[in-house]
Write a protein that holds these residues in place. Sequence first.
Motif, mmCIF file in Angstrom:
data_model
loop_
_atom_site.group_PDB
_atom_site.id
_atom_site.type_symbol
_atom_site.label_atom_id
_atom_site.label_comp_id
_atom_site.label_asym_id
_atom_site.label_seq_id
_atom_site.Cartn_x
_atom_site.Cartn_y
_atom_site.Cartn_z
ATOM 1 N N UNK A 1 0.844 -1.198 0.000
ATOM 2 C CA UNK A 1 0.000 0.000 0.000
ATOM 3 C C UNK A 1 0.881 1.249 0.000
ATOM 4 N N UNK A 2 1.942 1.232 0.829
ATOM 5 C CA UNK A 2 2.863 2.375 0.864
ATOM 6 C C UNK A 2 3.516 2.577 -0.502
ATOM 7 N N UNK A 3 3.856 1.477 -1.158
ATOM 8 C CA UNK A 3 4.564 1.550 -2.446
ATOM 9 C C UNK A 3 3.650 1.970 -3.586
ATOM 10 N N UNK A 4 2.427 1.408 -3.602
ATOM 11 C CA UNK A 4 1.549 1.633 -4.752
ATOM 12 C C UNK A 4 0.523 2.735 -4.493
ATOM 13 N N UNK A 5 0.247 3.055 -3.210
ATOM 14 C CA UNK A 5 -0.768 4.060 -2.905
ATOM 15 C C UNK A 5 -2.187 3.618 -3.223
ATOM 16 N N UNK A 6 -2.394 2.292 -3.264
ATOM 17 C CA UNK A 6 -3.715 1.802 -3.661
ATOM 18 C C UNK A 6 -3.952 0.394 -3.117
ATOM 19 N N UNK A 7 -5.150 0.184 -2.574
ATOM 20 C CA UNK A 7 -5.493 -1.161 -2.084
ATOM 21 C C UNK A 7 -5.577 -2.152 -3.241
ATOM 22 N N UNK A 8 -6.168 -1.715 -4.339
ATOM 23 C CA UNK A 8 -6.341 -2.620 -5.480
ATOM 24 C C UNK A 8 -4.985 -3.007 -6.068
ATOM 25 N N UNK A 9 -4.090 -2.014 -6.188
ATOM 26 C CA UNK A 9 -2.761 -2.302 -6.753
ATOM 27 C C UNK A 9 -1.965 -3.198 -5.804
ATOM 28 N N UNK B 1 -12.496 11.332 -0.325
ATOM 29 C CA UNK B 1 -13.204 11.592 -1.577
ATOM 30 C C UNK B 1 -13.008 10.491 -2.610
ATOM 31 N N UNK B 2 -12.155 9.511 -2.292
ATOM 32 C CA UNK B 2 -11.921 8.429 -3.244
ATOM 33 C C UNK B 2 -13.077 7.443 -3.246
ATOM 34 N N UNK B 3 -13.168 6.677 -4.286
ATOM 35 C CA UNK B 3 -14.162 5.609 -4.340
ATOM 36 C C UNK B 3 -13.623 4.430 -3.533
ATOM 37 N N UNK B 4 -14.415 3.390 -3.426
ATOM 38 C CA UNK B 4 -13.967 2.183 -2.726
ATOM 39 C C UNK B 4 -12.663 1.638 -3.301
ATOM 40 N N UNK B 5 -12.481 1.801 -4.580
ATOM 41 C CA UNK B 5 -11.286 1.245 -5.236
ATOM 42 C C UNK B 5 -10.193 2.301 -5.387
ATOM 43 N N UNK B 6 -10.358 3.409 -4.690
ATOM 44 C CA UNK B 6 -9.438 4.530 -4.850
ATOM 45 C C UNK B 6 -8.161 4.372 -4.059
ATOM 46 N N UNK B 7 -7.446 5.472 -3.917
ATOM 47 C CA UNK B 7 -6.139 5.458 -3.289
ATOM 48 C C UNK B 7 -6.194 5.209 -1.795
ATOM 49 N N UNK B 8 -5.082 4.795 -1.255
ATOM 50 C CA UNK B 8 -4.957 4.563 0.181
ATOM 51 C C UNK B 8 -3.508 4.819 0.565
ATOM 52 N N UNK B 9 -3.297 5.159 1.820
ATOM 53 C CA UNK B 9 -1.923 5.374 2.271
ATOM 54 C C UNK B 9 -1.794 4.941 3.726
ATOM 55 N N UNK B 10 -0.550 4.758 4.162
ATOM 56 C CA UNK B 10 -0.311 4.421 5.560
ATOM 57 C C UNK B 10 -0.422 5.691 6.399
ATOM 58 N N UNK B 11 -1.035 5.547 7.568
ATOM 59 C CA UNK B 11 -1.008 6.629 8.551
ATOM 60 C C UNK B 11 0.383 6.610 9.211
ATOM 61 N N UNK B 12 0.729 7.644 9.990
ATOM 62 C CA UNK B 12 2.009 7.582 10.723
ATOM 63 C C UNK B 12 2.094 6.316 11.591
ATOM 64 N N UNK B 13 0.983 5.917 12.214
ATOM 65 C CA UNK B 13 1.014 4.683 13.016
ATOM 66 C C UNK B 13 1.242 3.468 12.123
#
Lengths: 127, 127
Positions: free
Chosen positions: B37-45, B78-90
């Motif tokens: 997720x950190x590398x691709x910025x996306x759950x789907x990827x 604002x992303x869709x379900x298949x949109x971007x994701x990122x790691x929080x600081x935690x």
Amino acid sequence: MKNELKTNPKESLPKFRVSIDHGIAIGPGKADVLEWIATTGSLAAAGREMGMSYQHVWMLVKAMNEHFVEPLVEKKRGGSDRGGASLTPTGQQVLELYRAAQRDAADAIGKYMPTFEKLLKDKPQIS
Amino acid sequence: MKNELKTNPKESLPKFRVSIDHGIAIGPGKADVLEWIATTGSLAAAGREMGMSYQHVWMLVKAMNEHFVEPLVEKKRGGSDRGGASLTPTGQQVLELYRAAQRDAADAIGKYMPTFEKLLKDKPQIS
């Protein structure tokens, strides 16, 4: 030999493999095979404990016997194919080395557990 | 965030799990999910890289978000379900802790390799 082994194959310890060019010299599965042979004195019984066929156990044992400088497992003299088996001194040494390395790895990981515990809602353990 | 992570999810390091009563808080699979997720910025990827369905990735992420005191992954606003994701600081802290523990475990195991090497016909490596 049973009493000289201090670990339980079902105990959860960090998993790693010692690889060589043509395969895995020893890893979690092969270490458990060695330990069950030491415990049960039999390839077939070791297989039953691990849900593995006798043929699969024997294939793993043959590979280990070939990769190390000396065999790790010997069948009992005069026994049938399904007869008794035991670890050689080298076999016992290799198993003890693998378990010792796992325990040291667990100790190294254990140092991080207080930090994981602070970050988790529930109390964690290494498994 | 990509450049702050120093390890490759496909690198072979000792495997362990941090367990809680009702499951695995983090283990090799969940750590790789965080890293992808950190590398691709996306759950789907991330799922595509790991051969996992989006649903499976999301199930693992939801579990992690619930088990830790703060979410580890956030979907982009604002992303869709298949949109971007990122790691929080935690999330990044947990991933770095897991990788650091793996590296320390590998160092602990490495101390045994010269002995394994003497017992093997071929040069071994940890994997």
